[in-house]
Write a protein that holds these residues in place. Structure first.
Motif, PDB file in Angstrom:
ATOM      1  N   ALA A  32      80.595 -17.732  58.951  1.00 17.28           N
ATOM      2  CA  ALA A  32      79.913 -17.737  57.658  1.00 17.28           C
ATOM      3  C   ALA A  32      78.805 -18.775  57.638  1.00 17.28           C
ATOM      4  O   ALA A  32      77.717 -18.542  57.114  1.00 17.28           O
ATOM      5  CB  ALA A  32      80.914 -18.007  56.528  1.00 17.28           C
ATOM      6  N   THR A  33      79.060 -19.921  58.235  1.00 13.42           N
ATOM      7  CA  THR A  33      78.065 -20.985  58.275  1.00 13.42           C
ATOM      8  C   THR A  33      76.847 -20.552  59.070  1.00 13.42           C
ATOM      9  O   THR A  33      75.719 -20.818  58.685  1.00 13.42           O
ATOM     10  CB  THR A  33      78.671 -22.265  58.877  1.00 13.42           C
ATOM     11  OG1 THR A  33      79.786 -22.642  58.081  1.00 13.42           O
ATOM     12  CG2 THR A  33      77.677 -23.393  58.919  1.00 13.42           C
ATOM     13  N   ARG A  34      77.070 -19.863  60.177  1.00 13.29           N
ATOM     14  CA  ARG A  34      75.935 -19.378  60.973  1.00 13.29           C
ATOM     15  C   ARG A  34      75.169 -18.296  60.222  1.00 13.29           C
ATOM     16  O   ARG A  34      73.947 -18.223  60.322  1.00 13.29           O
ATOM     17  CB  ARG A  34      76.417 -18.850  62.316  1.00 13.29           C
ATOM     18  CG  ARG A  34      76.787 -19.943  63.293  1.00 13.29           C
ATOM     19  CD  ARG A  34      77.009 -19.391  64.688  1.00 13.29           C
ATOM     20  NE  ARG A  34      78.042 -18.361  64.750  1.00 13.29           N
ATOM     21  CZ  ARG A  34      79.343 -18.591  64.826  1.00 13.29           C
ATOM     22  NH1 ARG A  34      79.790 -19.815  64.854  1.00 13.29           N
ATOM     23  NH2 ARG A  34      80.201 -17.591  64.904  1.00 13.29           N
ATOM     24  N   SER A  35      75.876 -17.457  59.466  1.00 12.21           N
ATOM     25  CA  SER A  35      75.220 -16.383  58.724  1.00 12.21           C
ATOM     26  C   SER A  35      74.416 -16.917  57.553  1.00 12.21           C
ATOM     27  O   SER A  35      73.362 -16.412  57.219  1.00 12.21           O
ATOM     28  CB  SER A  35      76.250 -15.384  58.193  1.00 12.21           C
ATOM     29  OG  SER A  35      76.909 -14.770  59.242  1.00 12.21           O
ATOM     30  N   PHE A  36      74.948 -17.935  56.907  1.00 15.76           N
ATOM     31  CA  PHE A  36      74.291 -18.504  55.736  1.00 15.76           C
ATOM     32  C   PHE A  36      74.621 -19.983  55.690  1.00 15.76           C
ATOM     33  O   PHE A  36      75.644 -20.369  55.159  1.00 15.76           O
ATOM     34  CB  PHE A  36      74.758 -17.807  54.451  1.00 15.76           C
ATOM     35  CG  PHE A  36      73.891 -18.139  53.283  1.00 15.76           C
ATOM     36  CD1 PHE A  36      72.719 -17.458  53.081  1.00 15.76           C
ATOM     37  CD2 PHE A  36      74.222 -19.161  52.427  1.00 15.76           C
ATOM     38  CE1 PHE A  36      71.899 -17.772  52.022  1.00 15.76           C
ATOM     39  CE2 PHE A  36      73.413 -19.490  51.371  1.00 15.76           C
ATOM     40  CZ  PHE A  36      72.240 -18.789  51.159  1.00 15.76           C
ATOM     41  N   PRO A  37      73.775 -20.832  56.289  1.00 17.81           N
ATOM     42  CA  PRO A  37      74.116 -22.241  56.477  1.00 17.81           C
ATOM     43  C   PRO A  37      74.594 -22.966  55.228  1.00 17.81           C
ATOM     44  O   PRO A  37      75.588 -23.649  55.272  1.00 17.81           O
ATOM     45  CB  PRO A  37      72.829 -22.845  57.015  1.00 17.81           C
ATOM     46  CG  PRO A  37      72.089 -21.705  57.605  1.00 17.81           C
ATOM     47  CD  PRO A  37      72.488 -20.499  56.817  1.00 17.81           C
ATOM     48  N   SER A  38      73.911 -22.853  54.117  1.00 18.79           N
ATOM     49  CA  SER A  38      74.359 -23.534  52.907  1.00 18.79           C
ATOM     50  C   SER A  38      73.590 -23.006  51.722  1.00 18.79           C
ATOM     51  O   SER A  38      72.375 -22.947  51.749  1.00 18.79           O
ATOM     52  CB  SER A  38      74.148 -25.039  53.015  1.00 18.79           C
ATOM     53  OG  SER A  38      74.461 -25.648  51.782  1.00 18.79           O
ATOM     54  N   CYS A  39      74.318 -22.638  50.686  1.00 17.96           N
ATOM     55  CA  CYS A  39      73.652 -22.197  49.464  1.00 17.96           C
ATOM     56  C   CYS A  39      72.890 -23.350  48.843  1.00 17.96           C
ATOM     57  O   CYS A  39      71.900 -23.149  48.170  1.00 17.96           O
ATOM     58  CB  CYS A  39      74.676 -21.684  48.462  1.00 17.96           C
ATOM     59  SG  CYS A  39      75.429 -20.150  48.930  1.00 17.96           S
ATOM     60  N   ARG A  40      73.375 -24.563  49.053  1.00 13.81           N
ATOM     61  CA  ARG A  40      72.724 -25.715  48.451  1.00 13.81           C
ATOM     62  C   ARG A  40      71.464 -26.117  49.199  1.00 13.81           C
ATOM     63  O   ARG A  40      70.728 -26.966  48.759  1.00 13.81           O
ATOM     64  CB  ARG A  40      73.697 -26.890  48.378  1.00 13.81           C
ATOM     65  CG  ARG A  40      74.719 -26.686  47.288  1.00 13.81           C
ATOM     66  CD  ARG A  40      75.660 -27.828  47.228  1.00 13.81           C
ATOM     67  NE  ARG A  40      76.767 -27.545  48.131  1.00 13.81           N
ATOM     68  CZ  ARG A  40      77.717 -28.395  48.406  1.00 13.81           C
ATOM     69  NH1 ARG A  40      77.706 -29.587  47.889  1.00 13.81           N
ATOM     70  NH2 ARG A  40      78.695 -28.068  49.207  1.00 13.81           N
ATOM     71  N   SER A  41      71.214 -25.510  50.334  1.00 18.37           N
ATOM     72  CA  SER A  41      70.037 -25.836  51.119  1.00 18.37           C
ATOM     73  C   SER A  41      68.773 -25.353  50.417  1.00 18.37           C
ATOM     74  O   SER A  41      68.714 -24.261  49.870  1.00 18.37           O
ATOM     75  CB  SER A  41      70.128 -25.167  52.491  1.00 18.37           C
ATOM     76  OG  SER A  41      68.900 -25.240  53.156  1.00 18.37           O
ATOM     77  N   VAL A  92      76.123 -22.539  42.925  1.00 15.56           N
ATOM     78  CA  VAL A  92      74.705 -22.636  43.258  1.00 15.56           C
ATOM     79  C   VAL A  92      74.115 -21.247  43.496  1.00 15.56           C
ATOM     80  O   VAL A  92      73.004 -20.943  43.043  1.00 15.56           O
ATOM     81  CB  VAL A  92      74.494 -23.548  44.485  1.00 15.56           C
ATOM     82  CG1 VAL A  92      73.050 -23.505  44.969  1.00 15.56           C
ATOM     83  CG2 VAL A  92      74.885 -24.977  44.145  1.00 15.56           C
ATOM     84  N   ALA A  93      74.856 -20.400  44.182  1.00 10.78           N
ATOM     85  CA  ALA A  93      74.369 -19.039  44.434  1.00 10.78           C
ATOM     86  C   ALA A  93      74.227 -18.261  43.127  1.00 10.78           C
ATOM     87  O   ALA A  93      73.223 -17.583  42.907  1.00 10.78           O
ATOM     88  CB  ALA A  93      75.318 -18.310  45.387  1.00 10.78           C
ATOM     89  N   TYR A  94      75.225 -18.374  42.251  1.00 12.71           N
ATOM     90  CA  TYR A  94      75.124 -17.691  40.954  1.00 12.71           C
ATOM     91  C   TYR A  94      73.934 -18.213  40.154  1.00 12.71           C
ATOM     92  O   TYR A  94      73.206 -17.441  39.528  1.00 12.71           O
ATOM     93  CB  TYR A  94      76.413 -17.887  40.140  1.00 12.71           C
ATOM     94  CG  TYR A  94      77.582 -17.055  40.599  1.00 12.71           C
ATOM     95  CD1 TYR A  94      77.436 -15.712  40.931  1.00 12.71           C
ATOM     96  CD2 TYR A  94      78.862 -17.599  40.669  1.00 12.71           C
ATOM     97  CE1 TYR A  94      78.518 -14.950  41.337  1.00 12.71           C
ATOM     98  CE2 TYR A  94      79.949 -16.839  41.073  1.00 12.71           C
ATOM     99  CZ  TYR A  94      79.761 -15.517  41.403  1.00 12.71           C
ATOM    100  OH  TYR A  94      80.838 -14.756  41.800  1.00 12.71           O
ATOM    101  N   ARG A  95      73.720 -19.524  40.177  1.00  7.74           N
ATOM    102  CA  ARG A  95      72.586 -20.096  39.449  1.00  7.74           C
ATOM    103  C   ARG A  95      71.274 -19.572  40.019  1.00  7.74           C
ATOM    104  O   ARG A  95      70.345 -19.247  39.289  1.00  7.74           O
ATOM    105  CB  ARG A  95      72.615 -21.627  39.509  1.00  7.74           C
ATOM    106  CG  ARG A  95      71.483 -22.257  38.705  1.00  7.74           C
ATOM    107  CD  ARG A  95      71.670 -23.744  38.529  1.00  7.74           C
ATOM    108  NE  ARG A  95      71.799 -24.492  39.747  1.00  7.74           N
ATOM    109  CZ  ARG A  95      70.775 -25.058  40.404  1.00  7.74           C
ATOM    110  NH1 ARG A  95      69.554 -24.949  39.945  1.00  7.74           N
ATOM    111  NH2 ARG A  95      70.993 -25.731  41.506  1.00  7.74           N
TER     112      ARG A  95
END
Length: 117
Positions: free
Chosen positions: A19-28, A68-71
């Protein structure tokens, strides 16, 4: 992407790493809006695994990222709800830095709600 064959056992660490490789961080700040729906699907799957394993610290982190993603998608009520749950979990585990992150994200979601962003 993690390739898993039917019946193959996969560790939680393997799933989180994928999951981290697919999407490193929503907060990024590098997160693109088009990535957020996929991130939400991955984070919900991660949340279910963390719930089953009782990994509360991990649940708190996932809920922060979900908020964060929802926001980012303008789903502010859901963002606020996830940040409130994350804050409560952080308080319960005495993780002050995570509680601070949850309060910060909650404030940003509420600001967006007030300003109509």
């Amino acid at each position: 992407m993690l390739a898993v064959q039917p019946g193959q056992l996969v560790t939680l660490t393997d799933l989180i790493d994928a999951a981290t490789r697919s999407f490193p961080s929503c907060r990024s700040s590098r997160a693109r809006k088009g990535d957020l729906p996929q991130a939400i699907r991955i984070l919900k799957a991660s949340l279910a695994l963390r719930d089953r394993t009782g990994h509360r610290y991990g649940e708190t982190e996932v809920r922060l990222d979900l908020g964060v993603a929802y926001r980012g998608l303008g789903r502010l009520a859901e963002a606020q709800q996830e940040h409130e749950v994350a804050r409560s979990l952080a308080v319960g585990s005495s993780e002050r830095h995570v509680e601070a992150a949850a309060l910060n994200e909650l404030g940003l979601a509420e600001l967006d709600d007030e300003t109509g962003r």
